[in-house]
Design an enzyme around this catalytic site. Structure first.
Site, short mmCIF file in Angstrom:
data_model
loop_
_atom_site.label_atom_id
_atom_site.label_comp_id
_atom_site.label_asym_id
_atom_site.label_seq_id
_atom_site.Cartn_x
_atom_site.Cartn_y
_atom_site.Cartn_z
N TYR A 1 -5.98 -0.77 -6.98
CA TYR A 1 -5.43 -2.00 -6.41
C TYR A 1 -4.79 -1.78 -5.05
CZ TYR A 1 -0.96 -0.98 -9.03
OH TYR A 1 0.18 -0.43 -9.57
N GLU A 2 -4.48 -2.88 -4.38
CA GLU A 2 -4.00 -2.87 -2.99
C GLU A 2 -5.01 -2.22 -2.04
OE1 GLU A 2 -1.77 -4.80 -2.41
OE2 GLU A 2 -0.95 -5.00 -4.42
N GLY A 3 -6.27 -2.42 -2.30
CA GLY A 3 -7.33 -1.83 -1.48
C GLY A 3 -7.73 -0.50 -2.08
N ARG B 1 0.83 -1.21 0.00
CA ARG B 1 0.00 0.00 0.00
C ARG B 1 0.86 1.25 0.00
NH1 ARG B 1 -4.83 -2.33 3.98
NH2 ARG B 1 -5.95 -3.34 2.27
#
Length: 590
Positions: free
Chosen positions: A441-443, A297
């Protein structure tokens, strides 16, 4: 495609002058013998050569060719394989890795600077090693010594890569819904069966092995997220002596055709009774995987900064050369038919917005890196705990605010070019496409905002938030602190809004979600205000030493406080409007 030149002067300014990283490293025993100012500068200079000279020239051609799926194999674009071989010779994959297993052990404050250069030079290329670095971190933190000794050295070396296998077609953010199964075997291994989607670097031709970290459920696992375990599943099985054995039953079913990062293979991965090994404890896999996810993140946040920097450099150079109309105050380029567009107010607004947000983000990334270094290396347990709390609080801000403002900056850069910004050859349209994924992406950034407000602020009563704002207050209350009044006003607005939301959320469950994105942006602008005040303090003290550089810092700080920080006023107003306006329509009325 414009050239990329790493902003070494600014990176050194942030690292050495604003945060005095060498003094911090000198007092941390694990770093004192490893890194100093000269070593850091040498690493940054070499990184600038690698990113600007080796990787950046492949960015446009890599985008045009893209990764290719051929009967289960993935071929990266022309030049990637040779560039990757040169790249790993420098040990860049293991830059901040554990020296016990072959990493270089460099501090995160230095690593974030390198990551910015890497993403600016080519986001697609950067992702192959970014996933490896994150996988190494999770293995180092949670795996057995046997697994560490077998897998970490070749991964740090870059001969083997890593991937993160979470998402399934029916289960994205809600990982409790995953269906991938893990069956225990008599030899202590597990057979992993299931399919994962959106797997960055799940298959490629750059490395001789790929180590997949896979979330799966044991036969007796509890329902939901409490029943997830983490497994290490190699593409190629490994013999006891570390040599490669037979191919595991892992295959790439296809790759996605995407808007951007086209040279990065985004794979559908199928596990058909593949041999895997448990990492950490059974049913505790999500916590272990979060070690990697939080690393990624921050890394993806830095993608936003890197792309914004590349866009700014191209837009700035174009604005200095492109002739169009005359200045509002009269001709400035008397010997030319028109003035460069940099004389026009709107072009300056866009360039200054890009510069202020990118340099503010660069400083904030270094600050988060500082907290990670303290959390990892400090001998003082209270200092480690305080740093841990700040890392947890600031990671969603870094991921989401860096990437939201990164996209905004790339769009500004495209706009500076006018019609040419929409044309492939200038590179700006690729940067807009490449950076767009970083908000997803990555949350997704909406999830990051919910995490910040719901978990990191409201759920714990704002303890970590107070720690952060108190640190800002201590700075602002120093004699002669620049922009002290504006900074304290911003901090008070953040604290006041946080308290108001705490009260409102107790009576209305919709309030947190309704306010979360605006709240994260309010937090981000406040954090950047602190960064710009800190940078201005250094620039004021040193302006006579390098007038051109430091006066530019002071002018950009003035622009930030005059034109960007006031956005916090409308963010507060939007938050205080509450959630009712979001629920005035029934679903069928949309």
């Amino acid at each position: 495609m414009p050239e990329y030149n790493a902003p070494l002067r600014d990176l050194r300014f942030v690292l050495h002058e604003v945060f005095d990283a060498p003094s911090l490293w000198a007092r941390l025993p694990a770093l004192a013998e490893t890194i100093d100012a000269d070593t850091a500068d040498a690493i940054l200079e070499e990184a600038a050569k690698v990113t600007g000279g080796l990787i950046a020239p492949l960015n446009r051609s890599g985008d045009e060719e893209g990764a290719q799926w051929i009967a289960g194999d993935v071929r990266t674009p022309a030049g990637f394989k040779e560039a990757y071989a040169t790249y790993i010779e420098g040990g860049w994959v293991g830059l901040s890795g554990n020296p016990t297993y072959g990493g270089m052990g460099m501090p995160k404050m230095l690593a974030v600077a390198f990551e910015e250069m890497l993403y600016a030079a080519g986001s697609s290329f950067a992702l192959y090693s970014a996933l490896s670095s994150g996988a190494c971190l999770a293995i180092d933190a949670h795996a057995s010594e046997e697994l560490k000794n077998t897998y970490l050295p070749p991964m740090y070396e870059g001969r083997w890569a890593g991937s993160m296998c979470l998402t399934e077609a029916h289960a994205g953010t809600d990982l409790g819904l995953i269906r991938t199964k893990a069956e225990p075997q008599a030899d202590g291994s597990y057979q992993i069966s299931g399919s994962k989607i959106f797997i960055t670097g799940g298959e490629q031709d750059l490395t001789e092995n790929i180590i997949h970290l896979v979330l799966a459920k044991l036969p007796d696992a509890p329902a939901g997220a409490r029943g997830i375990s983490l497994f290490l599943v190699p593409k190629v099985l490994v013999n006891a002596d570390g040599s490669l054995a037979a191919r595991n039953t892992v295959s790439c079913g296809s790759i996605e055709h995407k808007m951007g990062i086209k040279a990065s293979a985004t794979c559908v991965m199928n596990f058909d009774g593949a041999s895997g090994y448990l990492i950490g404890e059974p049913n505790k896999g999500l916590a272990a995987m979060f070690t990697m996810m939080n690393y990624e993140r921050l890394s993806i946040g830095i993608q936003g900064i890197g792309c914004a920097e590349a866009s700014y450099q191209a837009a700035r150079d174009y604005a200095r050369e492109r002739l169009q109309s005359r200045s509002a105050s009269g001709p400035e380029a008397q010997d030319k038919a028109a003035d460069p567009i940099i004389v026009h107010a709107d072009v300056r607004r866009m360039l200054l917005t890009m510069k202020a947000l990118t340099e503010g983000g660069r400083a904030f990334a270094c600050y988060v890196g500082q907290q990670l270094d303290l959390s990892k290396f400090s001998d003082d347990s209270s200092e480690r705990q305080a740093a841990d709390a700040l890392v947890a609080l600031l990671t969603p801000v870094a991921k989401a605010f860096f990437t939201d403002t990164g996209l905004d900056s790339c769009i500004h850069g495209q706009q500076v070019f006018g019609g040419h910004g929409y044309i492939r050859e200038w590179g700006q349209e690729q940067l807009v496409r490449d950076v767009r994924i970083a908000q997803i992406y990555e949350g997704t950034n909406g999830i990051q905002a919910l995490d910040l407000l719901g978990r990191k602020v409201i759920a714990n009563g704002g303890v970590a938030l107070r720690q952060f704002t108190q640190e800002i207050r201590r700075f602002a209350e120093q004699p002669d602190a620049p922009y002290a009044a504006a900074l304290l006003d911003a901090v008070e607005r953040l604290e006041r809004t946080s308290s108001w939301l705490q009260e409102r959320a107790a009576g209305n469950p919709h309030e947190t979600g309704a306010a979360s994105v605006e709240y994260l942006h309010l937090f981000g602008y406040t954090a950047y205000a602190w960064m710009w005040a800190r940078m201005a303090a250094v620039a004021q003290a040193k302006c006579s030493e390098d007038e051109a550089f430091y006066s530019a810092k002071l002018a950009t700080a003035e622009f930030f406080f005059a034109r960007l920080l006031p956005r916090s006023l409308t963010l507060e107003a939007s938050i205080r409007a509450g959630s009712d306006a979001l629920y005035g329509l029934r679903a069928e009325q949309f």
